[in-house]
Design a protein around this motif. Structure first.
Motif, PDB file in Angstrom:
ATOM      1  N   LEU A   1      52.053 -20.773  -6.762  1.00 21.08           N
ATOM      2  CA  LEU A   1      51.224 -20.694  -7.730  1.00 21.08           C
ATOM      3  C   LEU A   1      50.516 -21.773  -8.202  1.00 21.08           C
ATOM      4  O   LEU A   1      49.434 -22.068  -8.999  1.00 21.08           O
ATOM      5  CB  LEU A   1      51.633 -20.047  -8.974  1.00 21.08           C
ATOM      6  CG  LEU A   1      52.452 -18.782  -8.656  1.00 21.08           C
ATOM      7  CD1 LEU A   1      52.984 -18.427 -10.297  1.00 21.08           C
ATOM      8  CD2 LEU A   1      51.339 -17.477  -8.349  1.00 21.08           C
TER       9      LEU A   1
ATOM     10  N   LYS B   1      49.287 -23.290 -12.009  1.00 21.75           N
ATOM     11  CA  LYS B   1      49.436 -22.189 -13.064  1.00 21.75           C
ATOM     12  C   LYS B   1      51.166 -21.681 -13.217  1.00 21.75           C
ATOM     13  O   LYS B   1      51.437 -21.025 -13.929  1.00 21.75           O
ATOM     14  CB  LYS B   1      48.708 -20.947 -12.207  1.00 21.75           C
ATOM     15  CG  LYS B   1      47.142 -21.289 -12.575  1.00 21.75           C
ATOM     16  CD  LYS B   1      46.636 -20.004 -12.171  1.00 21.75           C
ATOM     17  CE  LYS B   1      45.200 -20.028 -12.382  1.00 21.75           C
ATOM     18  NZ  LYS B   1      44.637 -20.432 -13.536  1.00 21.75           N
TER      19      LYS B   1
ATOM     20  N   GLN C   1      52.655 -22.320 -16.575  1.00 25.65           N
ATOM     21  CA  GLN C   1      52.351 -21.343 -17.588  1.00 25.65           C
ATOM     22  C   GLN C   1      53.689 -20.296 -17.665  1.00 25.65           C
ATOM     23  O   GLN C   1      53.512 -19.515 -18.765  1.00 25.65           O
ATOM     24  CB  GLN C   1      50.961 -20.415 -17.238  1.00 25.65           C
ATOM     25  CG  GLN C   1      49.930 -21.517 -17.155  1.00 25.65           C
ATOM     26  CD  GLN C   1      48.409 -20.842 -16.969  1.00 25.65           C
ATOM     27  OE1 GLN C   1      48.611 -19.779 -16.391  1.00 25.65           O
ATOM     28  NE2 GLN C   1      47.388 -21.685 -17.268  1.00 25.65           N
TER      29      GLN C   1
ATOM     30  N   VAL D   1      49.314 -18.760 -21.550  1.00 16.23           N
ATOM     31  CA  VAL D   1      48.025 -19.251 -21.179  1.00 16.23           C
ATOM     32  C   VAL D   1      47.186 -19.782 -22.346  1.00 16.23           C
ATOM     33  O   VAL D   1      47.021 -18.976 -23.358  1.00 16.23           O
ATOM     34  CB  VAL D   1      47.299 -18.098 -20.519  1.00 16.23           C
ATOM     35  CG1 VAL D   1      45.861 -18.585 -20.093  1.00 16.23           C
ATOM     36  CG2 VAL D   1      47.949 -17.436 -19.187  1.00 16.23           C
TER      37      VAL D   1
ATOM     38  N   ARG E   1      50.347  -9.910  -2.483  1.00 19.02           N
ATOM     39  CA  ARG E   1      48.961  -9.508  -3.097  1.00 19.02           C
ATOM     40  C   ARG E   1      48.654  -8.206  -2.626  1.00 19.02           C
ATOM     41  O   ARG E   1      47.743  -7.646  -3.326  1.00 19.02           O
ATOM     42  CB  ARG E   1      47.982 -10.570  -1.992  1.00 19.02           C
ATOM     43  CG  ARG E   1      48.214 -12.114  -2.476  1.00 19.02           C
ATOM     44  CD  ARG E   1      47.767 -12.977  -1.700  1.00 19.02           C
ATOM     45  NE  ARG E   1      48.144 -12.919  -0.220  1.00 19.02           N
ATOM     46  CZ  ARG E   1      47.813 -13.509   0.854  1.00 19.02           C
ATOM     47  NH1 ARG E   1      47.068 -14.771   0.651  1.00 19.02           N
ATOM     48  NH2 ARG E   1      48.337 -13.502   1.992  1.00 19.02           N
TER      49      ARG E   1
ATOM     50  N   GLN F   1      48.945  -9.423 -13.609  1.00 14.65           N
ATOM     51  CA  GLN F   1      48.309 -10.585 -13.971  1.00 14.65           C
ATOM     52  C   GLN F   1      47.795 -11.378 -12.686  1.00 14.65           C
ATOM     53  O   GLN F   1      48.594 -12.285 -11.874  1.00 14.65           O
ATOM     54  CB  GLN F   1      49.436 -11.380 -14.708  1.00 14.65           C
ATOM     55  CG  GLN F   1      50.187 -10.698 -15.738  1.00 14.65           C
ATOM     56  CD  GLN F   1      49.388 -10.254 -16.951  1.00 14.65           C
ATOM     57  OE1 GLN F   1      48.726 -11.071 -17.467  1.00 14.65           O
ATOM     58  NE2 GLN F   1      49.458  -8.966 -17.292  1.00 14.65           N
ATOM     59  N   TRP F   2      46.508 -11.136 -12.522  1.00 15.10           N
ATOM     60  CA  TRP F   2      45.925 -11.568 -11.212  1.00 15.10           C
ATOM     61  C   TRP F   2      46.047 -13.196 -10.951  1.00 15.10           C
ATOM     62  O   TRP F   2      46.104 -13.388  -9.870  1.00 15.10           O
ATOM     63  CB  TRP F   2      44.526 -11.010 -10.975  1.00 15.10           C
ATOM     64  CG  TRP F   2      44.443  -9.644 -10.614  1.00 15.10           C
ATOM     65  CD1 TRP F   2      44.238  -8.568 -11.534  1.00 15.10           C
ATOM     66  CD2 TRP F   2      44.670  -9.171  -9.329  1.00 15.10           C
ATOM     67  NE1 TRP F   2      44.029  -7.358 -10.470  1.00 15.10           N
ATOM     68  CE2 TRP F   2      44.525  -7.693  -9.433  1.00 15.10           C
ATOM     69  CE3 TRP F   2      44.913  -9.752  -8.082  1.00 15.10           C
ATOM     70  CZ2 TRP F   2      44.787  -7.022  -8.283  1.00 15.10           C
ATOM     71  CZ3 TRP F   2      45.309  -8.888  -6.999  1.00 15.10           C
ATOM     72  CH2 TRP F   2      44.973  -7.502  -7.085  1.00 15.10           C
ATOM     73  N   ASP F   3      46.017 -13.859 -12.116  1.00 17.88           N
ATOM     74  CA  ASP F   3      46.033 -15.551 -12.188  1.00 17.88           C
ATOM     75  C   ASP F   3      47.432 -16.041 -11.479  1.00 17.88           C
ATOM     76  O   ASP F   3      47.698 -17.135 -11.071  1.00 17.88           O
ATOM     77  CB  ASP F   3      45.625 -16.044 -13.106  1.00 17.88           C
ATOM     78  CG  ASP F   3      44.152 -15.871 -13.431  1.00 17.88           C
ATOM     79  OD1 ASP F   3      43.376 -15.728 -12.706  1.00 17.88           O
ATOM     80  OD2 ASP F   3      43.694 -16.125 -14.834  1.00 17.88           O
ATOM     81  N   HIS F   4      48.389 -14.946 -11.579  1.00 18.98           N
ATOM     82  CA  HIS F   4      49.692 -15.599 -11.189  1.00 18.98           C
ATOM     83  C   HIS F   4      50.270 -14.545 -10.031  1.00 18.98           C
ATOM     84  O   HIS F   4      51.448 -14.001  -9.875  1.00 18.98           O
ATOM     85  CB  HIS F   4      50.607 -15.467 -12.350  1.00 18.98           C
ATOM     86  CG  HIS F   4      50.206 -16.413 -13.431  1.00 18.98           C
ATOM     87  ND1 HIS F   4      49.100 -16.144 -14.421  1.00 18.98           N
ATOM     88  CD2 HIS F   4      50.581 -17.574 -13.967  1.00 18.98           C
ATOM     89  CE1 HIS F   4      48.881 -16.996 -15.221  1.00 18.98           C
ATOM     90  NE2 HIS F   4      49.758 -17.960 -14.924  1.00 18.98           N
TER      91      HIS F   4
END
Length: 514
Positions: free
Chosen positions: A114, A117, A120, A143, A208, A233-236
């Motif tokens: 990640l 990120k 976080q 975040v 993914r 939680q797409w950013d992670h």
């Protein structure tokens, strides 16, 4: 195929035999050849297994052998009606209570996957669940500018891809040996079955894709009730890390806790089975790994909560209609319909008799009607199914293997929740509603749209086909002396006419096959 794959396969067979894996199979229901093979395998079984009937060591053995073998054990754990209650209990630890990997590796895995990120994710817990492919941790996501959230962080086991590929190579070796030395096994198409399972497991190794599966299913069930899934939680998310919202629930195998929470287990079983059928028949996209370790009960609503979407099944509209018709045929005792659909989709060769096959299906279906799950011996039913498949030279449909496996899981979990489960009564609302829609105006419109779409696609290809035909004619003319103009025009018209007829035939076949 490398020689090492055959040695690995032989080692797996030895370990399984020693730890009692073959002792749990319903031997009385199997064909004579399989009975003989199991009797030979049991000669090397541990004395403790023979004396007590317990297979406590089998969990650890399957874990050592690899993830594919663990999946097999997970499926058996959902069928106490086949392998026995004690064996199912012994195998249940495979579902989410495997030994975790070294916790010291977790920070490095998160940072590598990640990047910045990863910082976080705070308060990352010890593993709350550990299975053959991955393990899950609870964490707090902070975040900037957003409300703190509790999340579930799933991480693939280090080196799992290499273990999986070693598994599949040995399974391919076993399938090819079976095809080479057993003519009867060829109709089961073992190599193609392994190839199907290999593909689904490769997808499971990229988290993914699991995130995308959760997103697609969330869109499909947005208006449904009774079945809940987490939010991505797409950013992670990375290839080996998946972060989703945290869901609180009671493990679906913890019947005492479910009862203490006041949840109606009969209703929960119906919700689970109907949700699976709805996803398969209505959407053609379903959770294909519904063992109890992936299922929970919401203590507030009594809904089913599902996690772990690494293995998903997908079937097209023709296969969905096949499934619906088969279930509806059993519900209404229309065994001729059930038989005909098996011929239509290619399970039974055309040289067999539909009427005789319908009679065989009736002999299986009639004893099941009006009986609760507790009154039905699934081992006896399986034995009869084995005999029928051999008698009618039935062929395996590899693309339906995941569907069949998933139905076994979903029905097995449902019947443990509700031993008095009547699967036909539970299935009828979902199956009947879908079939009524298919036979009604909306279904006809969908058929028309499908035909027009395929016609349009075929029409788009016409200019390319004509261009290819013209190019072929030009090359032919260049190779031959020019004939008289009239003869050339006649030949050109003949070729163009033939191409035009061919195009019409292709379009017609596309429409008929749809």
């Amino acid at each position: 195929m490398a020689l090492g794959s055959y040695f690995r396969l032989a080692h797996a067979g030895w370990v399984l035999a020693r730890e009692g894996a073959f002792s749990v199979l319903p031997v009385q229901s199997l064909p004579p050849m399989m009975k003989a093979g199991i009797a030979l395998a049991r000669l090397v079984e541990r004395r403790a297994v023979r004396r007590t009937g317990r297979i406590e060591r089998l969990n650890a053995a399957l874990h050592r052998l690899g993830p594919s073998y663990v999946k097999f054990g997970q499926t058996l754990a959902t069928r106490p009606d086949i392998v026995g209650a004690e064996a199912a209990a012994d195998l249940s630890g495979l579902q989410d209570r495997m030994p975790p990997f070294d916790p010291a590796l977790v920070p490095g895995i998160l940072e590598a996957a990640l990047g910045s990120k990863a910082a976080q994710l705070h308060e990352v817990s010890e593993p709350v669940a550990a299975a053959s492919i991955a393990q899950v941790h609870r964490a707090r996501l902070r975040v900037p500018g957003e409300v703190n959230r509790v999340v579930a962080v799933k991480m693939l086991r280090p080196g799992i891809a290499e273990r999986f590929h070693a598994d599949t190579r040995s399974l391919y070796a076993g399938a090819r040996l079976a095809e080479a030395f057993s003519r009867a096994s060829r109709r089961l198409r073992p190599t193609e079955v392994v190839r199907t399972l290999d593909h689904s497991m490769r997808l499971e190794l990229d988290l993914r894709l699991e995130a995308a599966a959760i997103s697609e299913m969330a869109q499909n069930i947005r208006d449904d009730e009774g079945f809940v899934i987490p939010e991505v939680q797409w950013d992670h998310v990375a290839e080996n890390v998946l972060t989703t919202s945290w869901v609180d629930g009671i493990p679906i195998r913890d019947h005492a806790a479910i009862d203490a929470a006041g949840i109606d287990r009969k209703a929960l079983a119906a919700k689970l089975l109907q949700a699976f059928l709805r996803h398969a028949i209505r959407d053609g996209f379903f959770h294909a790994d519904m063992h109890p370790g992936n299922l929970f009960a919401d203590p507030r609503t009594g809904d089913v909560i599902a996690v772990d979407f690494g293995i998903m099944g997908r079937i097209n509209r023709r296969e969905r209609r096949f499934l619906a018709d088969i279930l509806y045929g059993f519900i209404t005792r229309d065994y001729r319909l059930v038989a005909q659909r098996h011929f239509d989709i290619g399970y039974v060769p055309q040289h067999q008799s539909v009427d005789d096959f319908a009679l065989a299906i009736r002999s299986i279906g009639e004893p099941l009607h009006g009986r609760t799950a507790a009154d039905i011996s699934m081992a006896r039913v399986l034995g009869q199914l084995f005999a029928v498949t051999e008698l009618f030279d039935m062929q395996t449909r590899p693309e339906l293997v995941l569907l069949q496996k998933s139905m076994v899981l979903a029905e097995g979990v449902s019947r443990t929740l509700d031993p008095a489960l009547d699967i036909w009564t539970v299935a009828e609302p979902v199956v009947g509603q879908w079939l009524r829609r298919e036979e009604g105006p909306l279904g006809r419109i969908d058929d028309l749209v499908g035909h027009l779409t395929r016609l349009g696609e075929a029409a788009v290809r016409v200019p390319d086909l004509l261009a290819q035909a013209e190019l072929t004619m030009q090359e032919h003319r260049a190779m031959m002396r020019r004939p008289p103009d009239r003869l050339m025009r006649g030949a050109g018209l003949a070729v163009l006419s033939a191409v035009f007829v061919l195009i019409l035939v292709l379009i017609w076949r596309l429409l008929v096959q749809s």
